[in-house]
Every structure is written in C-alpha cells, then in structure tokens.
Design an enzyme around this catalytic site. Sequence first.
Site, mmCIF file in Angstrom:
data_model
loop_
_atom_site.group_PDB
_atom_site.id
_atom_site.type_symbol
_atom_site.label_atom_id
_atom_site.label_comp_id
_atom_site.label_asym_id
_atom_site.label_seq_id
_atom_site.Cartn_x
_atom_site.Cartn_y
_atom_site.Cartn_z
ATOM 1 N N SER A 1 0.835 -1.202 0.000
ATOM 2 C CA SER A 1 0.000 0.000 0.000
ATOM 3 C C SER A 1 0.869 1.252 0.000
ATOM 4 C CB SER A 1 -0.903 0.032 1.239
ATOM 5 O OG SER A 1 -1.737 -1.099 1.295
ATOM 6 N N ARG B 1 0.573 7.884 5.779
ATOM 7 C CA ARG B 1 -0.357 7.133 6.621
ATOM 8 C C ARG B 1 -1.762 7.728 6.571
ATOM 9 N NH1 ARG B 1 0.283 2.703 9.782
ATOM 10 N NH2 ARG B 1 2.461 2.653 9.123
ATOM 11 N N HIS C 1 -3.126 6.380 3.388
ATOM 12 C CA HIS C 1 -3.394 4.958 3.624
ATOM 13 C C HIS C 1 -4.737 4.763 4.329
ATOM 14 C CE1 HIS C 1 -2.593 1.102 5.952
ATOM 15 N NE2 HIS C 1 -2.424 0.729 4.709
#
Lengths: 217, 217
Positions: free
Chosen positions: B21, B44, B47
């Site tokens: 990812s 993040r 994500h």
Amino acid sequence: MNVRDEFKPLTVQPQEIEAKSFSIITDELGAHPFTDEQFPIVQRVIHASADFELGRSLVFHPDAVKAGIKAIREGRAIVADVQMVQSGISKPRIARYGGDVHVYISDQDVATEAKALNTTRAILSVRKACEMHAGAIFAIGNAPTALLELIRLIKEGLTKPSLIVGVPVGFVSAAESKEELLKLDIPYITNRGRKGGSPVAVAAVNALSLLADAQGR
Amino acid sequence: MNVRDEFKPLTVQPQEIEAKSFSIITDELGAHPFTDEQFPIVQRVIHASADFELGRSLVFHPDAVKAGIKAIREGRAIVADVQMVQSGISKPRIARYGGDVHVYISDQDVATEAKALNTTRAILSVRKACEMHAGAIFAIGNAPTALLELIRLIKEGLTKPSLIVGVPVGFVSAAESKEELLKLDIPYITNRGRKGGSPVAVAAVNALSLLADAQGR
C-alpha cells in the site's frame, strides 16, 4: 483567569449546524441515482466525510434499507470489524430495541487462534461473530479480509446476516472485496473503489437507526 | 461443516499488504511539497483514507513533527476529541513512554455543565483536558467547536499544548476552524478544506508514535 472564566453560550445550536450541513449537501450533490429511501444514508455518509465522490460511489442492494431498519427494530446484533466502528455507532438508538454493538477483533481467543493458524484476527473475529449472532448486521469499515471471509461463509451457506455494511478502505483488496460483495444477492450497502472507512460504516448504521426510530413514531 | 472448518493460512501477510500500500501511495502521489520528516505522516493519512486530495491538503507547522515525537517520548497525554479517535490510536506505543489517550466528551460532569451553560460538550471537554494535562497532544478529528475553543485558550495564554492535530471534518465551521489554527505559531498538523475526520487524526498520531519508536532504536 482560568480556562473556565468565559461561559459563552452558543448562538448556533448543534442541531442547526446539522440541518445546515444537510441542506448544503443536498444542494451541492444535485442529481443523483439514489432512491428516497437510500438518500438519508448517502447524505449522512457525505456529512461524515465531506466527500461527494465517496457519497456517489455508494451502492445499495434493493432490499438493504428495509432489511437494515427491520433488523434494528428486531434488536439484532450489530457486529463491527474494528473498535473505531464500534465506538462511533450510536448505542442508545440500538439499545432501545434490545440490540447491541459487538467487536471481537481484540478478543484474546481470537488473537491466540489467529497466531496459531497463521491467519488474521479480522478473519477469526468474523467467524466468532457468525457463531455468536444469527441474522446480525455486519459493519465492516476497515478489513477487506473480514469482508471476504464473511462472503465466503455466506456462499457456503454457513451464515446469513440481515445486512452487510461493507465499506473497507485501502489500496490492497479493499475495492476487490467490495466487488465480490456486489455479486451477492443479500442485503448490502457498499461502495465502489478504494475509499471507505470507519466513519462511512458508522454513518450508514447511524442513518439506519434514525430511520428505524422515525418509523416507530 | 461449521464456520471454523476451513483453516486457510495466509499467503500474504498483513505487513506485506501495508508495504505494498505504501509503495502504491508513493508512486501515485508523485511530486509533493512535504519534507522527508513529514512524508510518513502524509503517507499514513492517505493509507487511512485512500484519498490523495486529502493527503495533499495537509499542512504542517515547521516544528510539528519534532514536537510530536518529543511529546510522545516524554509521555505527554494525548487528548482525543471523540471516542472514535481514542479507539483508533495505538496504545502500546504510547504507553511505552508513560503516555495515555484521554477523551472527556462523554464524561458526566462535562455533559451536565454543557447543558447548564448552553454550550457544547466538545467545548467543555477541551476545557477539562486543558485543566488536567499540561503540554498535551490534542487530536481533534470531528468537532470544530473543540478546535476553536482550544485556539481561544491558547491565544489567551491559558494553555500550551505540545502539538495540535486539528483535522475536523464537515460543512459548517470545519474549514474555518482550521484556517484559524493555521494563524497560530504553535506546532500543528492540519489540513485545508472540509475534509478530515477521525481516521486522519488517528493516522497522524499513529505515524508520530512509529517515528518516536524508530528514533528510540
């Protein structure tokens, strides 16, 4: 002077803010493919994400809204894939009908078994939930593996949820897991693509419990 | 046959999925304005949301990342505006340094006082947090009124957080509250526009605690 010196009463009430937000959403969304029954859920998802693209990506099984309302009013269990989804779901409206919101991913037995079997806690928490609750509403906002396991159990005739709110987010398997869900003829609320997440799952369930309440009046 | 009959071990491990990812995110994001220090937090957030637009909307005070890492390593309290943010923050990495994650919005005294003063629980929970914790990290993913109250207390010299992760989502006051935060010269991580939310606040704090851990090695 301390932090409590200024007691400024509100000039705008939270309910007014929500009403204003919903009116902005309706205006800006414009034409859309959703039914009157589905629209309150779309609206609440956009409210939670400020993302019209995400709202437009929602897909409803034709029976989804009716099935969700019925399940809440019957006090069926709601199973969340992660703690964040459990936290966000409004409990009093669920409890009114005898329902509760469960999450098993942090249970010790789930963790132990996942390690022993070299699989994910998400998968084992779905198995545990299926054993514990018949006809539950599943609210899956994060783990594609949870959604895929639930789909497998349904296909094998081992479980039959009342409704699946399946909106995992992410770059690996999330979109694919939702495409698998779209192939089932079972009540679901999902969306196409990578987006999704806990607030989307929460918004959908909270919108359904508000609709359940409204039907009761 | 029951739901536990099939013990399918994983062919892809969760860590591999995360790595894949992150590599997709780096590739698709391409050129960006963030420093090497800030990038893991941006990554993040994307994500958690699968939303590059949201990632690109992040804005960092120049001292934000260093201040956040330092505060975590000093065991400073983390204050979440809502339960969902509290739920999502990884506790073991915080606890390692003596820190904890607090949320006051559902406290009875906060609710009672909010009603008496005709104000929001969000505002009163910020006041309570400021009284209880000096130099905390605030993680605000939902309530613009919480962020605005925190900004007011800072301006009046009544509190001085280590870091504000201020990313409320919504159509009324969210964007405006973040523009007010951008005017302060205090460590903040925020974003421009309506988007934001609990997963964004959680992702930022979790990225910081991973950085804090990495520094310790």
